[in-house]
Structures are given as structure tokens and as C-alpha cells.
Design an enzyme around this catalytic site. Structure first.
Site, PDB file in Angstrom:
ATOM      1  N   CYS A  34      -9.384   4.736   2.376  1.00  0.00           N
ATOM      2  CA  CYS A  34      -8.094   4.046   3.228  1.00  0.00           C
ATOM      3  C   CYS A  34      -6.702   3.908   2.562  1.00  0.00           C
ATOM      4  O   CYS A  34      -6.711   3.886   1.529  1.00  0.00           O
ATOM      5  CB  CYS A  34      -8.730   2.820   3.458  1.00  0.00           C
ATOM      6  N   ARG A  76     -17.256   4.047   8.237  1.00  0.00           N
ATOM      7  CA  ARG A  76     -17.359   4.345   6.884  1.00  0.00           C
ATOM      8  C   ARG A  76     -17.796   3.075   5.994  1.00  0.00           C
ATOM      9  O   ARG A  76     -18.549   2.889   4.901  1.00  0.00           O
ATOM     10  CB  ARG A  76     -16.074   4.704   6.031  1.00  0.00           C
ATOM     11  N   LYS A 100     -21.848  -1.355   0.386  1.00  0.00           N
ATOM     12  CA  LYS A 100     -21.205   0.078   0.104  1.00  0.00           C
ATOM     13  C   LYS A 100     -20.608   0.325  -1.017  1.00  0.00           C
ATOM     14  O   LYS A 100     -20.463   1.381  -1.643  1.00  0.00           O
ATOM     15  CB  LYS A 100     -20.367   0.336   1.425  1.00  0.00           C
ATOM     16  N   ASN A 101     -19.713  -0.560  -1.328  1.00  0.00           N
ATOM     17  CA  ASN A 101     -19.080  -0.479  -2.717  1.00  0.00           C
ATOM     18  C   ASN A 101     -19.914  -0.550  -3.854  1.00  0.00           C
ATOM     19  O   ASN A 101     -19.480   0.036  -5.161  1.00  0.00           O
ATOM     20  CB  ASN A 101     -17.899  -1.522  -2.624  1.00  0.00           C
ATOM     21  N   ARG A 113      -2.674   3.518  -4.298  1.00  0.00           N
ATOM     22  CA  ARG A 113      -3.561   3.071  -4.992  1.00  0.00           C
ATOM     23  C   ARG A 113      -3.857   4.273  -6.210  1.00  0.00           C
ATOM     24  O   ARG A 113      -4.577   5.016  -6.257  1.00  0.00           O
ATOM     25  CB  ARG A 113      -5.014   3.077  -3.841  1.00  0.00           C
ATOM     26  N   ASP A 124     -10.902  -7.642   0.689  1.00  0.00           N
ATOM     27  CA  ASP A 124     -11.739  -6.802   1.958  1.00  0.00           C
ATOM     28  C   ASP A 124     -12.020  -7.636   2.990  1.00  0.00           C
ATOM     29  O   ASP A 124     -12.063  -7.367   4.152  1.00  0.00           O
ATOM     30  CB  ASP A 124     -12.797  -6.056   1.441  1.00  0.00           C
TER      31      ASP A 124
HETATM   32  N1  EPU Z   1      -4.727  -0.286  -9.587  1.00  0.00           N
HETATM   33  C1  EPU Z   1      -4.014   0.127 -10.543  1.00  0.00           C
HETATM   34  N2  EPU Z   1      -4.279   1.346 -11.307  1.00  0.00           N
HETATM   35  C2  EPU Z   1      -5.666   1.736 -11.256  1.00  0.00           C
HETATM   36  C3  EPU Z   1      -6.437   0.995 -10.659  1.00  0.00           C
HETATM   37  C4  EPU Z   1      -6.098   0.052  -9.775  1.00  0.00           C
HETATM   38  O1  EPU Z   1      -2.749  -0.164 -10.516  1.00  0.00           O
HETATM   39  O2  EPU Z   1      -5.989   2.798 -11.931  1.00  0.00           O
HETATM   40  C5  EPU Z   1      -4.397  -1.528  -9.035  1.00  0.00           C
HETATM   41  C6  EPU Z   1      -4.609  -1.051  -7.319  1.00  0.00           C
HETATM   42  O3  EPU Z   1      -3.629  -0.317  -6.898  1.00  0.00           O
HETATM   43  C7  EPU Z   1      -4.980  -2.229  -6.687  1.00  0.00           C
HETATM   44  C8  EPU Z   1      -5.477  -3.056  -7.832  1.00  0.00           C
HETATM   45  O4  EPU Z   1      -5.401  -2.462  -8.989  1.00  0.00           O
HETATM   46  O5  EPU Z   1      -3.657  -3.029  -6.446  1.00  0.00           O
HETATM   47  C9  EPU Z   1      -7.051  -3.266  -7.653  1.00  0.00           C
HETATM   48  O6  EPU Z   1      -7.752  -2.070  -7.272  1.00  0.00           O
HETATM   49  P1  EPU Z   1      -9.277  -1.868  -7.676  1.00  0.00           P
HETATM   50  O7  EPU Z   1      -9.315  -0.657  -8.740  1.00  0.00           O
HETATM   51  O8  EPU Z   1      -9.679  -2.984  -8.230  1.00  0.00           O
HETATM   52  O9  EPU Z   1      -9.666  -1.233  -6.420  1.00  0.00           O
HETATM   53  P2  EPU Z   1     -10.502  -0.135  -5.987  1.00  0.00           P
HETATM   54  O10 EPU Z   1     -11.701   0.229  -7.094  1.00  0.00           O
HETATM   55  O11 EPU Z   1      -9.681   1.015  -5.728  1.00  0.00           O
HETATM   56  C10 EPU Z   1     -12.461  -1.409  -4.806  1.00  0.00           C
HETATM   57  C11 EPU Z   1     -13.144  -1.402  -3.670  1.00  0.00           C
HETATM   58  C12 EPU Z   1     -12.042  -1.567  -2.516  1.00  0.00           C
HETATM   59  C13 EPU Z   1     -11.553  -3.179  -2.944  1.00  0.00           C
HETATM   60  C14 EPU Z   1     -11.017  -3.289  -4.353  1.00  0.00           C
HETATM   61  C15 EPU Z   1     -10.482  -4.681  -4.729  1.00  0.00           C
HETATM   62  C16 EPU Z   1     -14.534   0.345  -3.619  1.00  0.00           C
HETATM   63  C17 EPU Z   1     -15.158   1.841  -3.263  1.00  0.00           C
HETATM   64  N3  EPU Z   1     -13.531  -0.188  -3.256  1.00  0.00           N
HETATM   65  O12 EPU Z   1     -11.399  -0.497  -4.567  1.00  0.00           O
HETATM   66  O13 EPU Z   1     -12.869  -1.766  -1.287  1.00  0.00           O
HETATM   67  O14 EPU Z   1     -10.600  -3.626  -1.946  1.00  0.00           O
HETATM   68  O15 EPU Z   1     -12.048  -2.897  -5.037  1.00  0.00           O
HETATM   69  O16 EPU Z   1     -11.835  -5.505  -4.671  1.00  0.00           O
HETATM   70  O17 EPU Z   1     -15.433  -0.372  -4.529  1.00  0.00           O
HETATM   71  C18 EPU Z   1     -13.033  -1.741   1.057  1.00  0.00           C
HETATM   72  O18 EPU Z   1     -14.144  -1.946   0.990  1.00  0.00           O
HETATM   73  O19 EPU Z   1     -12.311  -1.923   2.281  1.00  0.00           O
HETATM   74  C19 EPU Z   1     -12.142  -1.589   0.020  1.00  0.00           C
HETATM   75  C20 EPU Z   1     -10.867  -0.878   0.027  1.00  0.00           C
END
Ligand code: EPU
Length: 423
Positions: free
Chosen positions: A116, A402, A22-23, A121, A310
Site C-alpha cells: 500500500c 489483501r 495478516k501482519n 515507507r 491501521d
Molecule cells: N520507517 C522508517 N525506516 C524504516 C522502517 C520504518 O523510517 O526502515 C518508518 C515508516 O516510514 C513509518 C514508521 O517508521 O513512518 C513505522 O513503520 P514500520 O516499519 O513500523 O511499519 P511496517 O513494518 O512497514 C507494519 C505493518 C503495517 C502497519 C505498520 C505500523 C506489516 C506487513 N505491515 O508496517 O500494516 O501500518 O507496521 O504498525 O506488518 C496494514 O496492515 O494496513 C499495514 C500497512
């Protein structure tokens, strides 16, 4: 209202095929508009996020067909359109359209993303990256407005945190930027490598995906073309079913979780091993047989190749069945502990303190009415239902749908008793 009902204690036996990630796919679909041509994605899971992205693509005049897990994206007539409301707000990953549209049109208007709730975030790092490439960023009426008056220009960007989303979004934006973009301290998740691979097959020039530094040499829109790409297996779905197998496999039986890349889940497999799970890791599968006794272990989530956040919630459920006290710390999302209250309702001895879950096991779980507070918490509830006595009723299952393709069918195929019910 649709709920899942699970009748527990049916022994599991058989094979579970893992779907595409998915991601990965939620970024591959927006990336496909960079070609202005036809991209064929194979191994695409049938998930609500994929359908939402297809709806968004229609708004951009991109035609899609989706059959037998193959998604054909024809972006020949792609048009610029602001995406303020509607499908764009249904999923968090719609923010990848910021990077993709900025790359293609030097402009993007995207409504605030949904997804979620795992605590705050922010997307400040995405926006800082776009600004470094020359885009102006404004928030107006609940939408992000991005505009690069003079086009995007390659830059050196160092991420404060190796964010998955920021890495992918900046990589997308940089594909057509003038000159070279160097992104340092990037995330190294397999999904990032998958997206860079597809973009390169479309004509982009990206190196270093999977390391700490990614370099993107800008290429013209005209030099990009369509491609055929197979989405990598979903390592989180795989880990979830491995937990199901570890707690639910029947005596003298085995559960094979098939179509995986074990190298994508080494930290998780190491913890499964430490917990005493009886498993055999093959080339592209893991086979799990009954375990005498699961052992308590401590776990700390981390960026790849660390233990994936995750899988924290499903693994917590496994720890409720392990003997002794386990501490599981989430260093990525400190508030990702909504499953704790729900598991308590089912009889687990578990509490949440700051960014940790403290579990004392083993606990006999009892069926109850619980809520899928987010995607992976919902998965943990389904797994809890598999081993609980009586019937577990899970609400807000749209979160689970999802991220888990045909979850009812996959679990039913290996002997679980789980069904939808309209209540
Ligand atoms: N963060 C910031 N600023 C930013 C971006 C991130 O402070 O601009 C912080 C976040 O708050 C968090 C950390 O950095 O504490 C990591 O966030 P990241 O950006 O890596 O996560 P994401 O891209 O929003 C993806 C996955 C998530 C997964 C995370 C971590 C997707 C669509 N989502 O989220 O997946 O938990 O990476 O590996 O790829 C899930 O599949 O259940 C899910 C939530």
C-alpha cells in the site's frame, strides 16, 4: 473489473469470527525457511498476500499445502534463489525474505517490495541492521543485494524508530548469526511476539520480544527444526468489524466479534468506550449493542500499545457518525488520509490538514462510486457503504482482499447486503 457493491442500512446481528493476523503470517511464512524442515501454521487467513508468499516459496523449492486455514511449509529442500521479479513485488512484506535468506545463506537478492502507498515507507533501518550484522547492502537494477562475505556476527543495534518491519527483519537475520545480537528500541506489537514464539519453537534463542529490547543468541542451522504454530488473531480485522458493529448493529440486536485477544487492542477499545460505544468485553470476544449517541473523540495513533495506525481509517468512519468535532492524528503515516476524499464523496464532513483528519458529525452518508485507495481506506469504504443510503460501489477492491479474509461472507452472515460485481 471486479467491484464491491454495498446496499446500506441493513441492520447487523450475529457473530463475526476473526481470522489469523495478516501482519503476523506474512513474517511467519518467510521465517519457516529457517528450519529446513516442516512447519505447520494454523489459523492462516486465505489472503492474496499469503498466496503470493507461497508462490515465492515455490521459487525457493519449498513445498506448501494450504487447506482449511492450515499451511504446511516443507522447507526440507529449500534452495537459494535470487528473487528479483514476480510475486516478490506483489507485497511489501516480501522484504522479510531479506532477513530470512540472509540468515540462511548469508546472501539475498530481493526485488523492491510493493504494498500500500501510505506516503514514503523507507526501509533504511532494516538495511542498517543488516549492515551492523556484517552484510553488505547494494541496490542494483531495482533489487536489494545483500551479502555477508564472512557470515553474520551478533551486534548491538539501536533502532531510531521502533519499526515493526525492521524489528522482525533484524530478528530473523540474527537467528543464525555468530554470538548475541541485542536490538534496542524495538517495536512491541503482538505480531513480533508471535514471530519470536514460533522461531523459539523452531530452536531459535530469542528473549525480550514484547519489551523494548530483544536479544537473539545465534544458533546453528542444524539445531533448528520444524514446529506447529497457531497464528494470533488479527487485531486490525477485529477492530474493523467492531466499528462495523458500532455503527450498524440493529435495534434490539447484538454483534459479537469473536476469537480475539482484547489485550492486543486496549487503546482502541478505550477510544471505542470514550466514543460511547455500548460494548461488553469478554475473555476472547467483544459484544456490541446499539448505542444511543456516539460522541466525538480525539485520537492519536502510536506504536503498540498505542492506537494502531491501521485502525485510524476505519475509526475515522465511526467518527463521521459521532456528535461533535473529532481530530484524528496519524503519527506513524502522516499521509494515510486518502480515505478523506472518498468519504467526502459520500457526504461526510471531514477534511485533512497535515497529519490530521478533522471530522464533524454526525453526517448522513449517501452511496457513491468510491475507491479503495489502500487496504484500510478500502475497509473504511466498506463500512461507510453499510450505513449509507442507496448503493456504494467500491473500486480497486484488490487492496481490501489483501487484508480481509472472506469479507463478503463474514458481513453477509451478520445481515449486511454486500456482493461482488463484474463491471
Ligand atoms: N520507517 C522508517 N525506516 C524504516 C522502517 C520504518 O523510517 O526502515 C518508518 C515508516 O516510514 C513509518 C514508521 O517508521 O513512518 C513505522 O513503520 P514500520 O516499519 O513500523 O511499519 P511496517 O513494518 O512497514 C507494519 C505493518 C503495517 C502497519 C505498520 C505500523 C506489516 C506487513 N505491515 O508496517 O500494516 O501500518 O507496521 O504498525 O506488518 C496494514 O496492515 O494496513 C499495514 C500497512
Amino acid at each position: 473489473m471486479r467491484v464491491f457493491k454495498v446496499e446500506g442500512k441493513y441492520p447487523l446481528n450475529g457473530t463475526i469470527e476473526v481470522s489469523g493476523a495478516k501482519n503476523s503470517v506474512v513474517a511467519l511464512i518467510p521465517a519457516a525457511i529457517l528450519a529446513g524442515d516442516v512447519v505447520i501454521l494454523e489459523n492462516v487467513p486465505e489472503l492474496s498476500d499469503v498466496y503470493a508468499l507461497n508462490t515465492i516459496l515455490k521459487e525457493l523449492n519449498v513445498q506448501t499445502t494450504f487447506e482449511n486455514n492450515t499451511l504446511t511449509i516443507d522447507a526440507t529442500n529449500v534452495n537459494y534463489t535470487p528473487l528479483i521479479e514476480g510475486a516478490v513485488q506483489e507485497l511489501r512484506a516480501s522484504y522479510y525474505l531479506m532477513g530470512a535468506m540472509l540468515a540462511r545463506y548469508n546472501e539475498a537478492i530481493i526485488g523492491m517490495p510493493g504494498g500500500c502507498y501510505l506516503g514514503p515507507r523507507p526501509i533504511d533501518l532494516h538495511l542498517k541492521g543488516f549492515q551492523a550484522l556484517g552484510a553488505e547492502v547494494k541496490i542494483e537494477h531495482g533489487a536489494y543485494r545483500l551479502h555477508a562475505q564472512d557470515g553474520l556476527k551478533g551486534a548491538k543495534i539501536n533502532l531510531d524508530i521502533p519499526s515493526v518491519g525492521a524489528t522482525i527483519n533484524i530478528m530473523l537475520a540474527a537467528v543464525h548469526a555468530e554470538g548475541t545480537t541485542v536490538i534496542e528500541n524495538v517495536a512491541k506489537e503482538p505480531e513480533i511476539v508471535d514471530i519470536a514464539t514460533m522461531l523459539n519453537n523452531m530452536g531459535a534463542r530469542i528473549t525480550g520480544a514484547g519489551t523494548d529490547t530483544i536479544r537473539v543468541k545465534g544458533v546453528s542451522v542444524d539445531s533448528m527444526h520444524g514446529c506447529r504454530h497457531q497464528v494470533i488473531p488479527d487485531r486490525i480485522e477485529a477492530g474493523t468489524y467492531m466499528v462495523a458493529a458500532a455503527i450498524g448493529v440493529g435495534e434490539g440486536m447484538e454483534v459479537k466479534v469473536d476469537n480475539i485477544i482484547p489485550e492486543h487492542m486496549e487503546a482502541f477499545l478505550a477510544k471505542m468506550h470514550d466514543a460511547g460505544v455500548n460494548m461488553e468485553v469478554g475473555m476472547d470476544s467483544v459484544t456490541i449493542r446499539p448505542t444511543q449517541a456516539l460522541k466525538a473523540v480525539n485520537v492519536k495513533t502510536g506504536v503498540f500499545p498505542g492506537f494502531a495506525t491501521d485502525l485510524q481509517q476505519p475509526f475515522t468512519l465511526l467518527l463521521t457518525q459521532a456528535t461533535g468535532a473529532s481530530v484524528i492524528t496519524d503519527t506513524i503515516y502522516s499521509a494515510r488520509f486518502k480515505h478523506v476524499d472518498e468519504l467526502q464523496r459520500m457526504g461526510a464532513s471531514i477534511r485533512n490538514e497535515a497529519s490530521t483528519g478533522i471530522v464533524v458529525g454526525p453526517s448522513e452518508l449517501e452511496g457513491a462510486k468510491v475507491t479503495a485507495t489502500d487496504l484500510r481506506a478500502g475497509a473504511a469504504m466498506v463500512l461507510a457503504g453499510l450505513i449509507a443510503s442507496g448503493i456504494t460501489e467500491i473500486h480497486e477492491i484488490e487492496h481490501v482482499e489483501r487484508g480481509y479474509e472472506r469479507i463478503i461472507q463474514k458481513l453477509t452472515n451478520v445481515g449486511a447486503k454486500i456482493w461482488f460485481e463484474e463491471i
